[in-house]
Motif scaffolding. Sequence first.
Motif, short mmCIF file in Angstrom:
data_model
loop_
_atom_site.label_atom_id
_atom_site.label_comp_id
_atom_site.label_asym_id
_atom_site.label_seq_id
_atom_site.Cartn_x
_atom_site.Cartn_y
_atom_site.Cartn_z
N GLN A 164 0.69 -1.10 0.17
CA GLN A 164 -0.07 0.04 -0.01
C GLN A 164 0.89 1.35 0.03
OE1 GLN A 164 -2.36 -0.66 3.33
NE2 GLN A 164 -3.56 -2.28 2.64
N SER A 165 0.74 2.08 -1.02
CA SER A 165 1.25 3.51 -1.00
C SER A 165 0.99 4.25 0.01
CB SER A 165 1.11 3.94 -2.46
OG SER A 165 1.49 3.34 -3.48
N LEU A 166 2.05 5.20 0.60
CA LEU A 166 1.74 6.33 1.36
C LEU A 166 0.71 7.19 0.87
CD1 LEU A 166 2.60 8.02 4.02
CD2 LEU A 166 4.42 9.00 2.39
N ASN A 167 -0.40 7.59 1.83
CA ASN A 167 -1.31 8.42 1.48
C ASN A 167 -1.35 9.66 2.42
OD1 ASN A 167 -3.68 9.72 0.30
ND2 ASN A 167 -5.12 8.35 1.02
N THR A 168 -0.45 10.57 2.03
CA THR A 168 0.14 10.98 0.97
C THR A 168 1.79 11.55 1.59
OG1 THR A 168 -0.73 13.17 0.86
CG2 THR A 168 -1.29 11.55 -0.93
N TYR A 169 1.66 11.75 3.03
CA TYR A 169 2.67 12.36 3.59
C TYR A 169 3.14 11.73 4.67
CZ TYR A 169 4.95 16.95 4.49
OH TYR A 169 6.03 17.99 4.75
N MET A 170 4.53 11.65 4.72
CA MET A 170 5.27 11.12 6.17
C MET A 170 6.27 12.15 6.59
SD MET A 170 8.13 9.74 7.60
CE MET A 170 9.36 9.38 6.26
N MET A 171 6.18 12.34 7.97
CA MET A 171 6.92 13.28 8.69
C MET A 171 7.70 12.82 9.53
SD MET A 171 5.86 17.14 10.60
CE MET A 171 5.33 17.73 8.95
N TYR A 172 8.97 13.03 9.53
CA TYR A 172 9.89 12.48 10.72
C TYR A 172 10.56 13.61 11.46
CZ TYR A 172 14.30 10.83 12.47
OH TYR A 172 15.25 10.37 13.30
N ILE A 173 10.29 13.64 12.83
CA ILE A 173 10.89 14.72 13.49
C ILE A 173 11.73 13.88 14.65
CG2 ILE A 173 10.26 16.59 15.19
CD1 ILE A 173 7.54 16.63 13.95
N GLY A 174 13.08 13.74 14.14
CA GLY A 174 14.08 13.04 14.76
C GLY A 174 14.40 13.68 16.21
N SER A 175 14.24 15.09 16.47
CA SER A 175 14.54 15.74 17.56
C SER A 175 13.70 15.53 18.67
CB SER A 175 14.36 16.94 17.56
OG SER A 175 13.28 17.83 16.98
N GLU A 176 12.20 14.56 18.40
CA GLU A 176 11.28 14.27 19.39
C GLU A 176 11.47 12.89 19.88
OE1 GLU A 176 7.60 15.61 18.15
OE2 GLU A 176 8.01 17.76 18.26
N SER A 177 11.78 11.94 18.67
CA SER A 177 11.42 10.56 18.82
C SER A 177 11.70 10.05 17.49
CB SER A 177 10.03 10.20 19.32
OG SER A 177 9.11 10.03 18.42
N ILE A 178 11.77 8.60 17.47
CA ILE A 178 12.39 7.85 16.36
C ILE A 178 10.89 7.47 15.64
CG2 ILE A 178 14.13 6.71 17.63
CD1 ILE A 178 12.49 4.34 17.88
N ASN A 179 9.79 7.90 16.09
CA ASN A 179 8.43 7.58 15.38
C ASN A 179 8.30 8.72 14.29
OD1 ASN A 179 7.73 5.46 17.13
ND2 ASN A 179 7.08 6.91 18.72
N SER A 180 7.47 8.19 13.29
CA SER A 180 7.23 9.38 12.10
C SER A 180 5.51 9.44 12.43
CB SER A 180 7.93 8.69 10.95
OG SER A 180 7.07 7.39 10.48
N TYR A 181 5.28 10.38 11.69
CA TYR A 181 3.90 10.73 11.44
C TYR A 181 3.24 10.82 9.79
CZ TYR A 181 5.05 12.82 15.83
OH TYR A 181 5.35 12.91 17.14
#
Length: 440
Positions: free
Chosen positions: A320-337
Amino acid sequence: MTKRPMNQTSRQRGSIHTLLSRPSPFGNESGSLPVGEFPPNVDSSGTYNREGLTQKILVVGAGGLGCEILKDLGMLQIVREVTVIDLDTIDVTNLNRQFLFRQKDVGSSKAVTAASFINARCPWMKVTPYHGKIQDKDSEFYKQFSVVISGLDNIEARRWLNGMMSSLVQFDEDGDPVPETIIPLIDGGTEGFSGQSRVILPRITSCFECSLDTFAPSKAVPLCTIAETPRIPEHCIAWAFILQWPKVFEKKLDADSPDDMKWVFETAAKRANQFGIEGVTYMLTLGVVKNIIPAVASTNAIVSAACVNEALKVLTFCSQSLNTYMMYIGSESINSYTFIMEQKENCPVCTTHTHKLTLSGSTTLNELLQQLIEGEYRLQAPSITSSSKTLYMRKPVALEAATRANLDKPLKDLITSGEELVVTDQVFPDTSLGLVVTFV
């Protein structure tokens, strides 16, 4: 305890070949952004056809993101043909994170050097380099690719590429996009410990222009502040390359020249020392002069992997393709949104709406153009025509001179209220902006 030798079957288990040769319960067609149906790639014997992917892939940029993207594509071992394009040459400051380059490569083309490195390491994948601007390639060049992965480091180039990919889409008699003309654009971007990856299906999903409001517009600093009362390191750097360089040198500043940039840095550092300002560094100098977004190696690795992962999905439909945006904020955690970036209703690139402005009839043509530059459209050097005549055209020189007098004329003397105008700009390759101006 002696480890059991790994046989051929166990080595293959978990590889990309295994993934593509078996049915998937999570195929692309079952996702929220379906692109195609996943057929397991098998030959007549029932095993995976290992000839690899036949589609051509374009990688735009061979810097921090681009190097990682090329490496990831090579490590898939099923990609056969890649083209990479980049304007820049290698600077010594690139060596701490752009791992395809070595000290001996300083001053060489990034695209050529990166391609040479990958071709030597990954003989199963042919990389063809182009050293130059993406704007130098026409639509026929971009049409040959099945997916474009962008690793650009500045917003204006990303806007241009986004506009080009949207302009390639053709429409049928019902006004619907022809699927065969839609080339997915996988856009990656990083800034410090933050980054994003997004899937753009031109004319289907939101495009880069739709999210332009999420990027703060560059703020011009008055020359008087730069010349007389600098307050921050950026003012000192601007003073060096805007005011001092033309006084010392007759040639144009080359932002890709280590010698030129060293002079700007040293001149800015002296200026900062005079005013007690700290923070002028060589890297900041590069960022201010080239208007680039800073990068961190670990963020580049994460974002580029996400981009290649999405490219694999749109080429094979295996997941399944990403719909539509992935955000990574390394200063907060290893998780992405992840979230859906909605299409902007009046986007000048991916929608066909005619845009409307209500202005006073006494507004001059120059004031209208400035509004297009400084307002929500954030154009760079717009030209404008009406249905009956050319109001202002920046090129060629002769036409600019012939239409220059219109700039100071009120709109009521040039057009009628409600008349549709056509606006062209370098951020809209092969397309234009339809604009209706109504007088109050």
